[in-house]
Design a protein around this motif. Structure first.
Motif, PDB file in Angstrom:
ATOM      1  N   GLU A 114       0.916  -1.257  -0.037  1.00 27.76           N
ATOM      2  CA  GLU A 114      -0.009   0.177  -0.056  1.00 27.76           C
ATOM      3  C   GLU A 114       0.901   1.375   0.080  1.00 27.76           C
ATOM      4  O   GLU A 114       1.945   1.192   0.562  1.00 27.76           O
ATOM      5  N   SER A 115       0.323   2.290  -0.702  1.00 26.46           N
ATOM      6  CA  SER A 115       1.038   3.579  -0.551  1.00 26.46           C
ATOM      7  C   SER A 115       0.395   4.580   0.274  1.00 26.46           C
ATOM      8  O   SER A 115       0.999   5.391   0.816  1.00 26.46           O
ATOM      9  N   LYS A 116      -0.701   4.118   0.752  1.00 24.89           N
ATOM     10  CA  LYS A 116      -1.527   4.845   1.774  1.00 24.89           C
ATOM     11  C   LYS A 116      -2.514   4.013   2.750  1.00 24.89           C
ATOM     12  O   LYS A 116      -3.060   2.824   1.922  1.00 24.89           O
ATOM     13  N   ILE A 117      -2.698   4.280   3.715  1.00 19.50           N
ATOM     14  CA  ILE A 117      -3.536   3.316   4.515  1.00 19.50           C
ATOM     15  C   ILE A 117      -4.758   4.224   5.139  1.00 19.50           C
ATOM     16  O   ILE A 117      -4.489   5.575   5.534  1.00 19.50           O
ATOM     17  N   GLU A 118      -6.001   3.783   5.133  1.00 14.53           N
ATOM     18  CA  GLU A 118      -7.183   4.794   5.724  1.00 14.53           C
ATOM     19  C   GLU A 118      -7.621   3.631   7.014  1.00 14.53           C
ATOM     20  O   GLU A 118      -8.219   2.887   6.722  1.00 14.53           O
ATOM     21  N   LEU A 119      -7.845   4.533   7.838  1.00 17.85           N
ATOM     22  CA  LEU A 119      -8.131   4.050   9.305  1.00 17.85           C
ATOM     23  C   LEU A 119      -9.266   4.940   9.718  1.00 17.85           C
ATOM     24  O   LEU A 119      -9.405   5.950   9.895  1.00 17.85           O
ATOM     25  N   GLU A 120     -10.153   4.045  10.388  1.00 19.98           N
ATOM     26  CA  GLU A 120     -11.342   4.828  11.181  1.00 19.98           C
ATOM     27  C   GLU A 120     -10.960   5.016  12.673  1.00 19.98           C
ATOM     28  O   GLU A 120     -10.134   4.262  13.301  1.00 19.98           O
ATOM     29  N   LEU A 121     -11.395   6.180  13.025  1.00 18.37           N
ATOM     30  CA  LEU A 121     -11.393   6.589  14.484  1.00 18.37           C
ATOM     31  C   LEU A 121     -12.502   6.127  15.209  1.00 18.37           C
ATOM     32  O   LEU A 121     -13.645   6.251  14.615  1.00 18.37           O
ATOM     33  N   ASN A 122     -12.326   5.526  16.441  1.00 23.89           N
ATOM     34  CA  ASN A 122     -13.448   5.135  17.298  1.00 23.89           C
ATOM     35  C   ASN A 122     -14.152   6.431  17.450  1.00 23.89           C
ATOM     36  O   ASN A 122     -13.788   7.319  18.387  1.00 23.89           O
ATOM     37  N   PRO A 123     -15.489   6.504  17.294  1.00 21.28           N
ATOM     38  CA  PRO A 123     -16.347   7.863  17.319  1.00 21.28           C
ATOM     39  C   PRO A 123     -16.830   7.783  19.000  1.00 21.28           C
ATOM     40  O   PRO A 123     -17.157   8.853  19.423  1.00 21.28           O
ATOM     41  N   ASN A 124     -16.613   6.698  19.821  1.00 23.16           N
ATOM     42  CA  ASN A 124     -16.925   6.861  21.200  1.00 23.16           C
ATOM     43  C   ASN A 124     -15.658   6.895  22.019  1.00 23.16           C
ATOM     44  O   ASN A 124     -15.734   6.616  23.255  1.00 23.16           O
ATOM     45  N   ALA A 125     -14.442   7.379  21.383  1.00 24.51           N
ATOM     46  CA  ALA A 125     -13.271   7.374  22.260  1.00 24.51           C
ATOM     47  C   ALA A 125     -12.735   8.743  21.782  1.00 24.51           C
ATOM     48  O   ALA A 125     -12.950   9.055  20.607  1.00 24.51           O
ATOM     49  N   SER A 126     -11.606   9.035  22.621  1.00 21.23           N
ATOM     50  CA  SER A 126     -10.592  10.038  21.987  1.00 21.23           C
ATOM     51  C   SER A 126      -9.355   9.739  21.720  1.00 21.23           C
ATOM     52  O   SER A 126      -8.358  10.288  21.339  1.00 21.23           O
ATOM     53  N   ILE A 127      -9.117   8.232  21.868  1.00 21.53           N
ATOM     54  CA  ILE A 127      -7.779   7.630  21.332  1.00 21.53           C
ATOM     55  C   ILE A 127      -8.159   6.540  20.659  1.00 21.53           C
ATOM     56  O   ILE A 127      -8.914   5.657  20.942  1.00 21.53           O
TER      57      ILE A 127
END
Lengths: 221, 163
Positions: free
Chosen positions: B77-90
């Protein structure tokens, strides 16, 4: 037929509406006094909607008749909407709106004050709205959430092109209806959302068409 | 005079009928469906510092810390796309890179604040986030550059992982 083609044909059709109506016999025109009266109006179509739903809107209008050629108009109204989306989102809004502009009679009958008219108005609304039952999945982290966004505030301005008829029914009372072609000129979103409905305008899509039914009373002065 | 009034009424009725048809035509063209991009992910690209260019990394596997499912499974991969946990701050992700020289692990940690954004009745709502910082354990990525802290439904690179 795509929506863009439909909208172009609508504009052409509205323009064609006015073309044959300009044909009239030349005759001696008597001088007409500058002030030809004032009419009070109330929009009642939105009130009838309340009979079948929780939604309603109403407005009062004042228009001056200048030489039977121009009708400057002010309209002040209020609207309320409750709408449930397919995903269960509940959208409620209440707000006031103001419209200013002018109507121009294309056909005018001086004795009965019947008219077919077109006009251009600027509308403005400031309103509050709430969103409930907002649900979204946690995605990869898999924690679904239901939340609400309450107390959002927004305002919007739009132009409103109108074509309508007004016909005398009894004494100073007239009935009329009009179609409106509206387009938002400027809008401020809420802090956490885009407003879905604008009081006085309709659903927040561009353009938007509406129809009004009005009852008028010609003042005796 | 009577004929003129009658003609006027006919014209008014004709105009009203035509206007009603035109209104029906326009009302049928109200937009339906969601046409906005609703995918909200942190996009991380890879940058080779000594070559001064973006690169693709082979043998990449990525999963959330504490999760079993892989987002990327031994991919280049040249780039990875990651989801942030909407119910957390980390949110933390483990990055594994399998090469001929061995297997290396790094942990990406995203610190952020989130808020709900309602787009429309058709698109429903999304979670937008503002990245405060991003750190790594330094095994694969010695440093991180925060390029665009606002993570919304606009496609862009938010974080550059420097090699």
């Amino acid at each position: 037929m795509s929506c863009s083609i439909c909208k172009r044909w609508l504009v052409v059709g509205l323009l064609l509406l006015t073309l044959p109506l300009f044909a009239k016999e030349k005759s001696k025109v008597k001088p007409v006094a500058f002030y030809q009266g004032m009419q009070l109006g109330v929009e009642f179509g939105g009130v009838l909607n309340h009979l079948v739903s929780n939604n309603w809107s109403t407005a009062g209008t004042i228009d001056l008749n200048i030489r039977n050629k121009l009708l400057p108009t002010i309209e002040l109204g209020r609207a309320h909407l409750e709408q449930t989306g397919e995903t269960g989102v509940l959208y409620t809004t209440t707000g006031n709106f103001l419209k200013v502009g002018f109507n121009k009679p294309i056909i005018y009958n001086a004795s009965t004050h019947d008219m077919f008219y077109v006009g251009l108005h600027y509308g403005f609304s400031s309103f509050n709205y709430d969103l409930r039952n907002l649900s979204f999945s946690g995605g990869y982290w898999g924690q679904p959430t239901i939340t609400s966004i309450l107390g959002e505030h927004a305002y919007a301005g739009w132009f409103d092109a109108v074509a309508g008829v007004r016909v005398k029914v009894l004494g100073p009372i007239s009935l009329g209806w009009s179609i409106h072609y509206r387009n938002v000129l400027h809008i401020s979103n809420g802090d956490n959302s885009v407003p879905q409905y604008i009081p006085g305008y309709g659903q927040n899509v561009n353009p938007y068409a509406g129809i009004n039914a009005n009852l008028y009373y010609k003042l005796p002065f | 005079m009577g004929c003129t009034v009658k003609n006027n009424r006919r014209l008014i009725r004709a105009g009203a009928g035509l206007a009603a048809c035109l209104l029906l035509l326009l009302s049928a063209c109200q937009s339906k469906g969601c046409y906005d991009y609703t995918d909200v992910k942190v996009a991380c690209s890879f940058y080779q510092t000594d070559l001064s260019k973006s690169v693709s990394l082979p043998g990449l596997s990525v999963w959330g810390l504490g999760k079993d499912s892989l987002l990327y499974n031994n991919q280049t991969e040249s780039k990875i796309e990651l989801e942030l946990n909407p119910n957390a701050s980390i949110s933390r992700y483990v990055v594994k890179m399998a090469t001929n020289n061995g297997t290396f692990y790094d942990t990406l940690t995203f610190y952020y604040t989130s808020g709900t954004w309602f787009q429309s009745m058709d698109c429903d709502c999304m979670t937008f986030s503002t990245l405060d910082s991003c750190t790594t354990t330094g095994t694969i990525f010695p440093s991180v550059t925060l390029k665009q802290p606002l993570v919304n439904n606009t496609k862009t690179t938010h974080v550059v992982l420097n090699l």
